[in-house]
Structure formats: structure tokens, C-alpha cells
Write an enzyme that holds these catalytic residues in place. Structure first.
Site, PDB file in Angstrom:
ATOM      1  N   PRO A  90       0.927  -1.285  -0.008  1.00 18.53           N
ATOM      2  CA  PRO A  90       0.133  -0.011  -0.059  1.00 18.53           C
ATOM      3  C   PRO A  90       0.927   1.300  -0.117  1.00 18.53           C
ATOM      4  O   PRO A  90       0.342   2.296  -0.200  1.00 18.53           O
ATOM      5  CB  PRO A  90      -0.820  -0.130   1.458  1.00 18.53           C
ATOM      6  CG  PRO A  90      -0.699  -1.508   1.746  1.00 18.53           C
ATOM      7  CD  PRO A  90       0.677  -1.957   1.229  1.00 18.53           C
ATOM      8  N   GLU A 117       0.330  -7.159   8.583  1.00 17.08           N
ATOM      9  CA  GLU A 117       0.696  -5.631   8.506  1.00 17.08           C
ATOM     10  C   GLU A 117       1.479  -5.243   7.594  1.00 17.08           C
ATOM     11  O   GLU A 117       1.904  -3.962   7.388  1.00 17.08           O
ATOM     12  CB  GLU A 117       1.242  -5.237  10.050  1.00 17.08           C
ATOM     13  CG  GLU A 117      -0.004  -5.593  11.011  1.00 17.08           C
ATOM     14  CD  GLU A 117      -1.263  -4.657  10.795  1.00 17.08           C
ATOM     15  OE1 GLU A 117      -0.916  -3.567  10.647  1.00 17.08           O
ATOM     16  OE2 GLU A 117      -2.203  -5.453  10.596  1.00 17.08           O
ATOM     17  N   ARG A 155      -2.006  -8.622 -21.548  1.00 15.66           N
ATOM     18  CA  ARG A 155      -2.694  -8.382 -22.606  1.00 15.66           C
ATOM     19  C   ARG A 155      -1.999  -7.367 -23.625  1.00 15.66           C
ATOM     20  O   ARG A 155      -2.538  -7.324 -24.732  1.00 15.66           O
ATOM     21  CB  ARG A 155      -3.900  -7.300 -22.486  1.00 15.66           C
ATOM     22  CG  ARG A 155      -3.824  -6.383 -21.532  1.00 15.66           C
ATOM     23  CD  ARG A 155      -5.145  -5.630 -21.133  1.00 15.66           C
ATOM     24  NE  ARG A 155      -5.719  -5.223 -22.329  1.00 15.66           N
ATOM     25  CZ  ARG A 155      -5.621  -4.193 -23.128  1.00 15.66           C
ATOM     26  NH1 ARG A 155      -4.587  -3.380 -22.768  1.00 15.66           N
ATOM     27  NH2 ARG A 155      -6.480  -3.586 -23.957  1.00 15.66           N
ATOM     28  N   ASP A 170      -3.151   1.085 -34.400  1.00 19.86           N
ATOM     29  CA  ASP A 170      -3.503   2.119 -33.769  1.00 19.86           C
ATOM     30  C   ASP A 170      -3.000   3.820 -34.297  1.00 19.86           C
ATOM     31  O   ASP A 170      -3.435   4.693 -34.146  1.00 19.86           O
ATOM     32  CB  ASP A 170      -2.717   1.780 -32.356  1.00 19.86           C
ATOM     33  CG  ASP A 170      -3.410   1.297 -31.312  1.00 19.86           C
ATOM     34  OD1 ASP A 170      -4.734   1.064 -31.656  1.00 19.86           O
ATOM     35  OD2 ASP A 170      -2.964   0.630 -30.217  1.00 19.86           O
TER      36      ASP A 170
HETATM   37  C1  9D3 Z   1      -4.205  -3.011   8.432  1.00 17.53           C
HETATM   38  C2  9D3 Z   1      -2.866  -2.731   8.022  1.00 17.53           C
HETATM   39  N1  9D3 Z   1      -2.553  -1.387   7.608  1.00 17.53           N
HETATM   40  C3  9D3 Z   1      -2.420  -0.314   8.535  1.00 17.53           C
HETATM   41  C4  9D3 Z   1      -2.411   1.098   8.338  1.00 17.53           C
HETATM   42  C5  9D3 Z   1      -1.607  -1.269   6.583  1.00 17.53           C
HETATM   43  C6  9D3 Z   1      -1.688  -2.276   5.470  1.00 17.53           C
HETATM   44  C7  9D3 Z   1      -0.910  -3.468   5.366  1.00 17.53           C
HETATM   45  C8  9D3 Z   1      -1.026  -4.550   4.366  1.00 17.53           C
HETATM   46  C9  9D3 Z   1      -2.961  -2.336   4.726  1.00 17.53           C
HETATM   47  C10 9D3 Z   1      -3.012  -3.213   3.646  1.00 17.53           C
HETATM   48  C11 9D3 Z   1      -1.963  -4.392   3.269  1.00 17.53           C
HETATM   49  C12 9D3 Z   1      -2.329  -5.255   2.421  1.00 17.53           C
HETATM   50  N2  9D3 Z   1      -2.335  -4.834   1.108  1.00 17.53           N
HETATM   51  C13 9D3 Z   1      -1.337  -4.759   0.277  1.00 17.53           C
HETATM   52  O1  9D3 Z   1      -0.548  -5.616   0.362  1.00 17.53           O
HETATM   53  C14 9D3 Z   1      -1.400  -4.216  -1.030  1.00 17.53           C
HETATM   54  C15 9D3 Z   1      -2.344  -3.185  -1.466  1.00 17.53           C
HETATM   55  C16 9D3 Z   1      -3.320  -2.568  -1.093  1.00 17.53           C
HETATM   56  O2  9D3 Z   1      -3.821  -2.904   0.151  1.00 17.53           O
HETATM   57  N3  9D3 Z   1      -3.974  -1.555  -1.823  1.00 17.53           N
HETATM   58  C17 9D3 Z   1      -3.473  -1.301  -2.860  1.00 17.53           C
HETATM   59  N4  9D3 Z   1      -2.408  -1.992  -3.641  1.00 17.53           N
HETATM   60  C18 9D3 Z   1      -1.937  -2.812  -3.009  1.00 17.53           C
HETATM   61  S1  9D3 Z   1      -0.434  -3.509  -3.268  1.00 17.53           S
HETATM   62  C19 9D3 Z   1      -0.444  -4.623  -1.948  1.00 17.53           C
END
Ligand code: 9D3
Length: 266
Positions: A90, A117, A155, A170
Site C-alpha cells: 500500500p 501488517e 494483454r 493504432d
Molecule cells: C491494516 C494494516 N494497515 C495499517 C495502516 C496497513 C496495511 C498493510 C497491508 C494495509 C493493507 C495491507 C495489504 N495490502 C497490500 O498488500 C497491497 C495493496 C493494498 O492494500 N491496496 C492497494 N494496493 C496494494 S498492493 C499491496
């Protein structure tokens, strides 16, 4: 092109590989997806891949060793070759069509799916070449993002969507016919098909007129208008013709529905 997915849920991917574009690309030998169970790289017989965070706090963090071992095994298969090692997280920078177009030129690509986490930061610092998010929403792991990235890259592979032909087409037809995807940086224009009237719902007259120059202008205007209203960020840096600019000026001068901000508690 070979994709190596490092995950604690390899089975998650098996079903999606059995359908549609991914299935065809794999069957046709255009793409190869290898699933690696992170637990196979754990160093104890409990196959432990996570541990408690230094500094305290809730949840668990992926340990660095199993991920390092998994990536080292992949790199040992391609001596002297560098390829993207993508950590899904994230905290990553946003995945875009531009990245998909860059990665489709690679022979192979590794995807590391986090969970819990998060992943020990030393993976982002020393192992991954990219840390990537697919958008500002919370998922429970990197598996869906990895599947999404593979779909968007595969793709684009030559021969998967009849790409050899459409790539040539294209450059001639797309600028006149209008954007088919985000490669030209605009949202698509609206599409309609038969019947011309359905339950009293009509379709824009111009599309039935047979006037191809009028249709081209209408489609361009609808694409510009939709982009301007919904995704004005996409217009920054987009090459606009003089006609585009005149049309956008007209939109800006238009009376707009007032934005209603609901009071709290409603
Ligand atoms: C509950 C944990 N969060 C605390 C603020 C942080 C968190 C850690 C791990 C939130 C989500 C995750 C798991 N998500 C991913 O591994 C992830 C992800 C996403 O949640 N949203 C958009 N792209 C991605 S790429 C990997």
C-alpha cells in the site's frame, strides 16, 4: 514472458489462470506464470514466514529471509540478467499503463505479495526494484494486485490480443477514431449498439447519421468532456488540438449543476 509470483497463497491464482485472456496467453505459450509458495523458503519445519514487529504494535510482519531466498533462487536462474522485482504494498507508487508498457518489454518479472501488517522494510530497501500499489484502497494482501498487474501486462504481449495488427492500426486509426484505452490519456467516449431505441431510451442521433466527420468530432468531444468532468488530472500534459481547446473553453463557460455538500448527520 515469465512471471514469478511469491505468495503464501499460490492456490489463489490457480482459478484465475483458467479463464479468458490469461488462460489463452498461457496455453499459447506467450506468457508463463510460476507460483512460488513463500513457506517453501522458510527455515524451520513450522514454515514460519512472519514475526512480531520490532517496536511493538499489532499484527505480524513478513520476515526478510524467506523472501530473500525466494528472489535469490529466481536470480540464480538468470545469471547476469536484471529483471524487475516488484513488491506489492500500500506504500508503493501507483501502477499505471506506462509501467505496464515498460514491463511488457522484459523477459521476466517477479512479484512479491505481502500480507499481514506488511513486509520487513529491508525487502523494499535492498531486494525489490519497485514498490507498487494499485490504488488508494485497503486490501488484505498483494495477491489481487499481482493478478491485476499480470493481466494488464500480458494483454500487451505481441499476439495475445492480435497486438501485432492493432499496434499498427493504432497509429493510423486511434487518433482519429478516439481513445480505446488510457494510452492516449483520455477516458473513452460512450458506445452504443442496436436497438436504436430500447425501452424509450434513444441513442445520440449523430451516431446514426453516417456522417463520419461529425461522428469523429462528437466522440472526441464526449471523451474530452468525460475526462474533464471525472478525471481532470488526466488532462494535465495531454496534447490538445486547437479544436479541443475551443471545446473545453465552451465547457468551462457552461452553467454547471451546483455541488451540494450534505451537512453532517444527513
Ligand atoms: C491494516 C494494516 N494497515 C495499517 C495502516 C496497513 C496495511 C498493510 C497491508 C494495509 C493493507 C495491507 C495489504 N495490502 C497490500 O498488500 C497491497 C495493496 C493494498 O492494500 N491496496 C492497494 N494496493 C496494494 S498492493 C499491496
Amino acid at each position: 514472458m515469465t512471471f514469478d509470483v511469491i505468495t503464501i497463497f499460490p492456490d489463489f491464482f490457480r482459478s484465475i489462470l483458467e479463464y479468458g485472456l490469461l488462460k489463452r496467453a498461457l496455453a499459447g505459450g506467450k506468457a508463463n506464470i510460476r507460483l512460488h509458495d513463500l513457506r517453501d523458503f522458510a527455515d524451520n519445519h513450522h514454515r514460519t514466514v512472519d514475526d512480531r514487529p520490532f517496536g511493538g504494535g499489532p499484527g505480524m510482519v513478513f520476515k526478510p529471509e524467506p523472501i530473500v531466498k525466494a528472489v535469490a533462487k529466481l536470480q540464480a536462474e538468470s545469471p547476469g540478467q536484471r529483471f524487475p522485482v516488484v513488491l506489492l504494498s500500500p506504500q508503493g507508487s501507483l501502477f499505471t499503463q506506462a509501467l505496464a508498457e515498460e514491463w511488457v518489454r522484459q523477459e521476466r518479472l517477479a512479484l512479491i505479495c505481502g500480507r499481514y501488517e506488511g513486509v520487513d522494510e529491508r525487502i523494499a530497501e535492498h531486494v525489490a526494484t519497485h514498490e507498487i500499489s494499485i490504488g488508494d484502497f485497503v486490501l488484505s494482501g498483494g495477491e489481487l494486485p499481482a493478478a491485476l498487474i499480470m493481466e494488464s501486462v500480458i494483454r500487451l504481449l505481441p499476439g495475445v490480443l492480435g497486438n501485432e495488427e492493432s499496434a499498427e492500426q493504432d497509429s493510423f486509426t486511434a487518433p482519429r477514431a478516439g481513445p480505446r484505452d488510457l494510452r492516449y490519456g483520455l477516458l473513452d467516449f460512450p458506445h452504443y449498439t442496436r436497438p436504436a431505441e430500447f425501452q424509450g431510451w434513444g441513442v445520440p442521433e449523430v451516431l446514426l447519421s453516417g456522417n463520419h466527420e461529425e461522428i469523429r468530432r462528437w466522440r472526441r468531444q464526449r471523451a474530452l468532456e468525460k475526462t474533464w468532468r471525472r478525471r481532470p488530472d488526466l488532462l494535465a500534459g495531454f496534447p490538445l488540438s486547437d479544436e479541443d481547446r475551443r471545446w473545453l473553453e465552451a465547457l468551462r463557460g457552461e452553467k454547471r449543476e451546483p455541488v451540494v455538500i450534505p451537512s453532517s448527520g444527513e
